[in-house]
Write an enzyme that holds these catalytic residues in place. Structure first.
Site, PDB file in Angstrom:
ATOM      1  N   ASN A 103      26.293 -11.577  28.066  1.00 34.24           N
ATOM      2  CA  ASN A 103      27.501 -11.209  27.329  1.00 34.24           C
ATOM      3  C   ASN A 103      27.221 -10.582  25.967  1.00 34.24           C
ATOM      4  O   ASN A 103      28.034  -9.811  25.469  1.00 34.24           O
ATOM      5  CB  ASN A 103      28.355 -12.478  27.159  1.00 34.24           C
ATOM      6  CG  ASN A 103      29.409 -12.320  26.083  1.00 34.24           C
ATOM      7  OD1 ASN A 103      30.480 -11.756  26.327  1.00 34.24           O
ATOM      8  ND2 ASN A 103      29.111 -12.796  24.869  1.00 34.24           N
ATOM      9  N   TYR A 110      27.350   2.941  22.959  1.00 36.36           N
ATOM     10  CA  TYR A 110      28.182   1.851  23.488  1.00 36.36           C
ATOM     11  C   TYR A 110      28.676   2.235  24.883  1.00 36.36           C
ATOM     12  O   TYR A 110      28.525   1.475  25.850  1.00 36.36           O
ATOM     13  CB  TYR A 110      29.369   1.543  22.555  1.00 36.36           C
ATOM     14  CG  TYR A 110      30.123   0.297  22.988  1.00 36.36           C
ATOM     15  CD1 TYR A 110      29.668  -0.964  22.619  1.00 36.36           C
ATOM     16  CD2 TYR A 110      31.238   0.380  23.814  1.00 36.36           C
ATOM     17  CE1 TYR A 110      30.327  -2.114  23.046  1.00 36.36           C
ATOM     18  CE2 TYR A 110      31.897  -0.760  24.249  1.00 36.36           C
ATOM     19  CZ  TYR A 110      31.441  -2.001  23.856  1.00 36.36           C
ATOM     20  OH  TYR A 110      32.089  -3.142  24.295  1.00 36.36           O
ATOM     21  N   LYS A 122      27.435   0.626  28.466  1.00 34.79           N
ATOM     22  CA  LYS A 122      28.392  -0.093  29.319  1.00 34.79           C
ATOM     23  C   LYS A 122      28.547   0.585  30.682  1.00 34.79           C
ATOM     24  O   LYS A 122      28.779  -0.073  31.692  1.00 34.79           O
ATOM     25  CB  LYS A 122      29.743  -0.232  28.601  1.00 34.79           C
ATOM     26  CG  LYS A 122      29.684  -1.151  27.374  1.00 34.79           C
ATOM     27  CD  LYS A 122      29.261  -2.568  27.745  1.00 34.79           C
ATOM     28  CE  LYS A 122      29.264  -3.528  26.585  1.00 34.79           C
ATOM     29  NZ  LYS A 122      28.855  -4.894  26.960  1.00 34.79           N
TER      30      LYS A 122
HETATM   31  N1  NAP Z   1      36.387  -7.509  22.591  1.00 32.52           N
HETATM   32  C1  NAP Z   1      36.605  -6.544  23.472  1.00 32.52           C
HETATM   33  O1  NAP Z   1      37.696  -5.946  23.492  1.00 32.52           O
HETATM   34  C2  NAP Z   1      35.557  -6.184  24.485  1.00 32.52           C
HETATM   35  C3  NAP Z   1      35.918  -5.266  25.481  1.00 32.52           C
HETATM   36  C4  NAP Z   1      34.969  -4.928  26.439  1.00 32.52           C
HETATM   37  C5  NAP Z   1      33.726  -5.482  26.421  1.00 32.52           C
HETATM   38  N2  NAP Z   1      33.406  -6.363  25.430  1.00 32.52           N
HETATM   39  C6  NAP Z   1      32.057  -6.922  25.476  1.00 32.52           C
HETATM   40  O2  NAP Z   1      32.141  -8.327  25.488  1.00 32.52           O
HETATM   41  C7  NAP Z   1      30.947  -8.869  24.937  1.00 32.52           C
HETATM   42  C8  NAP Z   1      31.323  -9.874  23.854  1.00 32.52           C
HETATM   43  O3  NAP Z   1      31.989  -9.177  22.812  1.00 32.52           O
HETATM   44  P1  NAP Z   1      33.059  -9.872  21.843  1.00 32.52           P
HETATM   45  O4  NAP Z   1      34.232  -8.986  21.811  1.00 32.52           O
HETATM   46  O5  NAP Z   1      33.228 -11.299  22.180  1.00 32.52           O
HETATM   47  O6  NAP Z   1      32.327  -9.667  20.440  1.00 32.52           O
HETATM   48  P2  NAP Z   1      31.931 -10.708  19.277  1.00 32.52           P
HETATM   49  O7  NAP Z   1      33.024 -11.671  19.031  1.00 32.52           O
HETATM   50  O8  NAP Z   1      31.482  -9.814  18.166  1.00 32.52           O
HETATM   51  O9  NAP Z   1      30.688 -11.494  19.881  1.00 32.52           O
HETATM   52  C9  NAP Z   1      29.497 -10.814  20.170  1.00 32.52           C
HETATM   53  C10 NAP Z   1      28.415 -11.793  20.528  1.00 32.52           C
HETATM   54  O10 NAP Z   1      27.199 -11.059  20.743  1.00 32.52           O
HETATM   55  C11 NAP Z   1      26.225 -11.479  19.789  1.00 32.52           C
HETATM   56  N3  NAP Z   1      25.454 -10.334  19.298  1.00 32.52           N
HETATM   57  C12 NAP Z   1      25.899  -9.263  18.603  1.00 32.52           C
HETATM   58  N4  NAP Z   1      24.863  -8.467  18.266  1.00 32.52           N
HETATM   59  C13 NAP Z   1      23.747  -9.052  18.758  1.00 32.52           C
HETATM   60  C14 NAP Z   1      22.372  -8.738  18.717  1.00 32.52           C
HETATM   61  N5  NAP Z   1      21.920  -7.649  18.082  1.00 32.52           N
HETATM   62  N6  NAP Z   1      21.495  -9.569  19.321  1.00 32.52           N
HETATM   63  C15 NAP Z   1      21.934 -10.687  19.936  1.00 32.52           C
HETATM   64  N7  NAP Z   1      23.218 -11.048  20.006  1.00 32.52           N
HETATM   65  C16 NAP Z   1      24.121 -10.245  19.421  1.00 32.52           C
HETATM   66  C17 NAP Z   1      27.028 -12.078  18.632  1.00 32.52           C
HETATM   67  O11 NAP Z   1      26.194 -12.977  17.889  1.00 32.52           O
HETATM   68  P3  NAP Z   1      26.635 -13.424  16.391  1.00 32.52           P
HETATM   69  O12 NAP Z   1      27.826 -14.312  16.566  1.00 32.52           O
HETATM   70  O13 NAP Z   1      25.465 -14.102  15.842  1.00 32.52           O
HETATM   71  O14 NAP Z   1      26.985 -12.136  15.676  1.00 32.52           O
HETATM   72  C18 NAP Z   1      28.127 -12.771  19.396  1.00 32.52           C
HETATM   73  O15 NAP Z   1      27.701 -13.985  19.922  1.00 32.52           O
HETATM   74  C19 NAP Z   1      30.136  -7.671  24.426  1.00 32.52           C
HETATM   75  O16 NAP Z   1      29.170  -7.310  25.384  1.00 32.52           O
HETATM   76  C20 NAP Z   1      31.176  -6.583  24.295  1.00 32.52           C
HETATM   77  O17 NAP Z   1      30.608  -5.304  24.371  1.00 32.52           O
HETATM   78  C21 NAP Z   1      34.287  -6.733  24.473  1.00 32.52           C
END
Ligand code: NAP
Length: 243
Positions: free
Chosen positions: A84, A147, A151
């Site tokens: 994730n 990005y 993806k």
């Molecule tokens: N939110 C959306 O609308 C959305 C839509 C489609 C896909 N996604 C995908 O869903 C996944 C989770 O995203 P989220 O929205 O929950 O974002 P988030 O709240 O920013 O959480 C991201 C997570 O990834 C970790 N992370 C970020 N950069 C990293 C790095 N360089 N190395 C290791 N870990 C890292 C963060 O760790 P820290 O907490 O330490 O920063 C956090 O645990 C991602 O793959 C994202 O692309 C999200």
């Protein structure tokens, strides 16, 4: 047939489980009885505002291959690997070749490295892998080429690993979240024009919540419910990709 969602005696690893969607997935597995490990970028779990004490915590920096290898060495048996962790490297860095590489390593290369490294342990169970794609798997992003490319790559990698690991009984699937209320999208949520155009284009006309991603993940992880499902990416997007 009576179906049940019970993950007791299962070991789950959720990368990026310190926040947002990953934390919601980790919590859902915990509620279903599993032993859950999460990763984050900080050194220790108590550096996060949320309480992560119910999880086994590991620091993992996904663009650092040594850190990913250390994670592989540190976790024990794994039944379900949820890849994730991910981020959107903003411009101007994200438009430079170095920023592009960094975003690809975080969102895609680390997923392959972890899957390969944990393959022998997943094969023993047999377990499964679940990846996180995006609407940007299907649409381009002018400000985040890596990005979007990473993806889109997740969809292809999910299919390729599904084919390669099927002989070991390992199923590999993904979800493609729509627009979900997390730190990653905080800027877009706060921008009235951007948020408005997302809501207009989303048939269910609202943002998704992180917890709403977890149900499909628990379904995909269940060999009872999804034992014949492999190689797919399921949109969980309020209808965004249908419009
Ligand atoms: N939110 C959306 O609308 C959305 C839509 C489609 C896909 N996604 C995908 O869903 C996944 C989770 O995203 P989220 O929205 O929950 O974002 P988030 O709240 O920013 O959480 C991201 C997570 O990834 C970790 N992370 C970020 N950069 C990293 C790095 N360089 N190395 C290791 N870990 C890292 C963060 O760790 P820290 O907490 O330490 O920063 C956090 O645990 C991602 O793959 C994202 O692309 C999200």
């Amino acid at each position: 047939m009576v179906y049940s969602i019970d993950y007791s005696e299962q070991n789950i690893l959720v990368t990026g489980g310190s926040n947002g969607i990953g934390l919601a997935i980790a919590q859902a597995f915990l509620n279903a009885g599993a032993s859950v490990s999460v990763t984050g970028t900080k050194e220790t779990a108590d550096q996060y505002p949320c309480n992560l004490s119910a999880f086994h915590y590991h620091q993992a920096i996904m663009e650092d291959t040594a850190s990913v290898d250390a994670l592989i060495a540190a976790v024990g048996p794994v039944d379900v690997l949820v890849n994730n962790a991910g981020t959107f490297v903003d411009p101007p860095e994200g438009l430079l070749p170095e920023g592009f590489d960094r975003n690809m390593f975080i969102n895609l290369n680390s997923v392959y490295r972890l899957s390969l490294g944990l393959h022998p342990r997943l094969a023993k169970r047999p377990g499964c892998i679940i990846n996180i794609a995006s609407m940007y798997s299907y649409f381009g992003s002018g400000s985040g080429p890596a990005y979007s490319a990473s993806k889109t790559g997740i969809v292809g990698l999910t299919k390729s690993l599904a084919v390669a690991y099927a002989r070991d009984g390992i199923r590999v699937n993904a979800i493609a979240p729509g627009w979900v209320r997390t730190n990653l999208t905080a800027g877009t949520q706060a921008n009235e024009a951007s948020s408005g155009s997302i809501l207009k284009r989303t048939p269910l006309a609202r943002w998704g919540e992180p917890e709403e991603m977890a149900g499909t993940i628990l379904f995909l992880a269940s060999s009872d419910l999804a034992g014949f499902v492999t190689g797919v990416t399921i949109p969980v997007d309020g209808g965004y990709s249908a419009m």
